[in-house]
Design a protein around this motif. Structure first.
Motif, PDB file in Angstrom:
ATOM      1  N   MET A 183      46.690  45.752  23.938  1.00  0.00           N
ATOM      2  CA  MET A 183      47.998  46.589  24.684  1.00  0.00           C
ATOM      3  C   MET A 183      47.502  47.001  26.064  1.00  0.00           C
ATOM      4  SD  MET A 183      51.588  47.275  24.399  1.00  0.00           S
ATOM      5  CE  MET A 183      51.650  47.974  22.570  1.00  0.00           C
ATOM      6  N   GLN A 184      46.543  47.444  26.118  1.00  0.00           N
ATOM      7  CA  GLN A 184      46.482  47.976  27.959  1.00  0.00           C
ATOM      8  C   GLN A 184      46.680  47.023  28.626  1.00  0.00           C
ATOM      9  OE1 GLN A 184      43.359  51.098  28.638  1.00  0.00           O
ATOM     10  NE2 GLN A 184      43.072  51.053  30.576  1.00  0.00           N
ATOM     11  N   LYS A 185      44.876  45.874  28.109  1.00  0.00           N
ATOM     12  CA  LYS A 185      44.336  44.844  29.181  1.00  0.00           C
ATOM     13  C   LYS A 185      45.315  44.159  28.756  1.00  0.00           C
ATOM     14  CE  LYS A 185      39.325  45.130  28.436  1.00  0.00           C
ATOM     15  NZ  LYS A 185      38.229  44.537  27.572  1.00  0.00           N
ATOM     16  N   THR A 186      46.829  43.565  28.119  1.00  0.00           N
ATOM     17  CA  THR A 186      47.163  42.608  27.867  1.00  0.00           C
ATOM     18  C   THR A 186      48.173  43.449  29.340  1.00  0.00           C
ATOM     19  OG1 THR A 186      46.896  42.251  26.096  1.00  0.00           O
ATOM     20  CG2 THR A 186      49.285  41.451  26.769  1.00  0.00           C
ATOM     21  N   VAL A 215      40.085  41.515  43.319  1.00  0.00           N
ATOM     22  CA  VAL A 215      40.694  42.524  42.618  1.00  0.00           C
ATOM     23  C   VAL A 215      40.336  42.271  41.344  1.00  0.00           C
ATOM     24  CG1 VAL A 215      42.837  43.751  42.156  1.00  0.00           C
ATOM     25  CG2 VAL A 215      42.553  43.019  44.309  1.00  0.00           C
ATOM     26  N   SER A 216      40.166  41.398  40.371  1.00  0.00           N
ATOM     27  CA  SER A 216      39.738  41.485  39.456  1.00  0.00           C
ATOM     28  C   SER A 216      38.749  41.980  39.324  1.00  0.00           C
ATOM     29  CB  SER A 216      40.426  40.061  37.835  1.00  0.00           C
ATOM     30  OG  SER A 216      39.569  39.124  39.003  1.00  0.00           O
ATOM     31  N   GLY A 217      37.894  41.242  39.990  1.00  0.00           N
ATOM     32  CA  GLY A 217      36.119  41.000  40.344  1.00  0.00           C
ATOM     33  C   GLY A 217      35.724  42.877  40.161  1.00  0.00           C
ATOM     34  N   ARG A 218      36.294  43.525  40.796  1.00  0.00           N
ATOM     35  CA  ARG A 218      36.482  44.951  41.144  1.00  0.00           C
ATOM     36  C   ARG A 218      36.670  45.639  40.442  1.00  0.00           C
ATOM     37  NH1 ARG A 218      33.531  44.459  46.165  1.00  0.00           N
ATOM     38  NH2 ARG A 218      34.230  42.168  47.326  1.00  0.00           N
ATOM     39  N   VAL A 219      38.644  46.063  39.563  1.00  0.00           N
ATOM     40  CA  VAL A 219      38.944  46.805  38.902  1.00  0.00           C
ATOM     41  C   VAL A 219      38.824  46.499  37.494  1.00  0.00           C
ATOM     42  CG1 VAL A 219      41.134  47.564  38.821  1.00  0.00           C
ATOM     43  CG2 VAL A 219      40.374  47.154  41.610  1.00  0.00           C
ATOM     44  N   SER A 220      38.185  47.050  37.190  1.00  0.00           N
ATOM     45  CA  SER A 220      37.993  46.716  35.040  1.00  0.00           C
ATOM     46  C   SER A 220      39.329  46.944  34.532  1.00  0.00           C
ATOM     47  CB  SER A 220      37.099  48.281  35.028  1.00  0.00           C
ATOM     48  OG  SER A 220      37.759  49.947  34.742  1.00  0.00           O
ATOM     49  N   VAL A 264      42.163  45.239  35.081  1.00  0.00           N
ATOM     50  CA  VAL A 264      42.887  44.318  35.002  1.00  0.00           C
ATOM     51  C   VAL A 264      40.948  43.445  35.844  1.00  0.00           C
ATOM     52  CG1 VAL A 264      44.437  44.766  36.272  1.00  0.00           C
ATOM     53  CG2 VAL A 264      42.748  44.356  37.513  1.00  0.00           C
ATOM     54  N   SER A 265      40.243  43.121  35.059  1.00  0.00           N
ATOM     55  CA  SER A 265      38.634  42.398  35.084  1.00  0.00           C
ATOM     56  C   SER A 265      39.379  41.334  34.137  1.00  0.00           C
ATOM     57  CB  SER A 265      37.436  42.665  34.204  1.00  0.00           C
ATOM     58  OG  SER A 265      38.121  43.543  33.073  1.00  0.00           O
TER      59      SER A 265
END
Length: 163
Positions: free
Chosen positions: A53-56, A99-104, A106-107
């Motif tokens: 839920m959170q990641k999606t 950003v996805s490479g730096r923020v878990s 939205v990784s």
């Protein structure tokens, strides 16, 4: 009953129920997109069971926000390169991956990109992005993502119950 038949039945039943509810009931209350919800349903499988839920929802909403940035950049007359949708999409995609490479939170680049693409299926314009109501593509992706993950979870539970 085989596991694949149980999954097929549960997915078919919930997809039909969701389609009926979205058109007749939910559609008059809140803006949702059935295709975006199905994309979120699939993304919840990519995210893993513990935090699907959170990641999606976060990833798809982040992608939709970045798609909105693409529309805004595409409408700005930039020095030297001018303005175009291609420039906006290119710069926004670059931002999304950086950003996805730096923020878990939205990784998962795949989920983010599916949210990005989902927002574009809603034909965003500068006016719809600026709207602070239920026609905003980001809001539609957010709500549809939540419903999609819930439907996926329910389908999984229903499949286990009828197996």
């Amino acid at each position: 009953m085989s596991k694949s038949l149980a999954v097929a039945i549960s997915v078919g039943v919930l997809a039909a129920v969701w389609n009926a509810l979205s058109g007749d009931y939910l559609g008059s209350v809140i803006a949702t997109s059935i295709p975006v919800g199905f994309i979120a349903w699939a993304c919840s499988g990519l995210a893993g069971k513990s935090d699907a839920m959170q990641k999606t929802v976060i990833g798809m909403t982040f992608g939709a926000i970045i798609a909105s940035v693409a529309v805004i950049i595409g409408g700005v007359d930039l020095p030297v390169i001018g303005a175009s949708d291609e420039v906006g999409v290119g710069l926004a995609a670059l931002i999304l991956v950086l950003v996805s490479g730096r923020v878990s939170q939205v990784s998962n680049v795949a989920i983010n990109l599916l949210g990005f693409a989902s927002a574009f299926t809603l034909a965003p314009s500068a006016a719809s992005i600026a709207a602070m109501d239920l026609t905003n593509p980001v809001v539609i992706v957010l709500v549809s993502s939540i419903l999609g993950v819930v439907a996926g979870n329910l389908a999984e539970r229903l499949a286990a119950a009828i197996k």
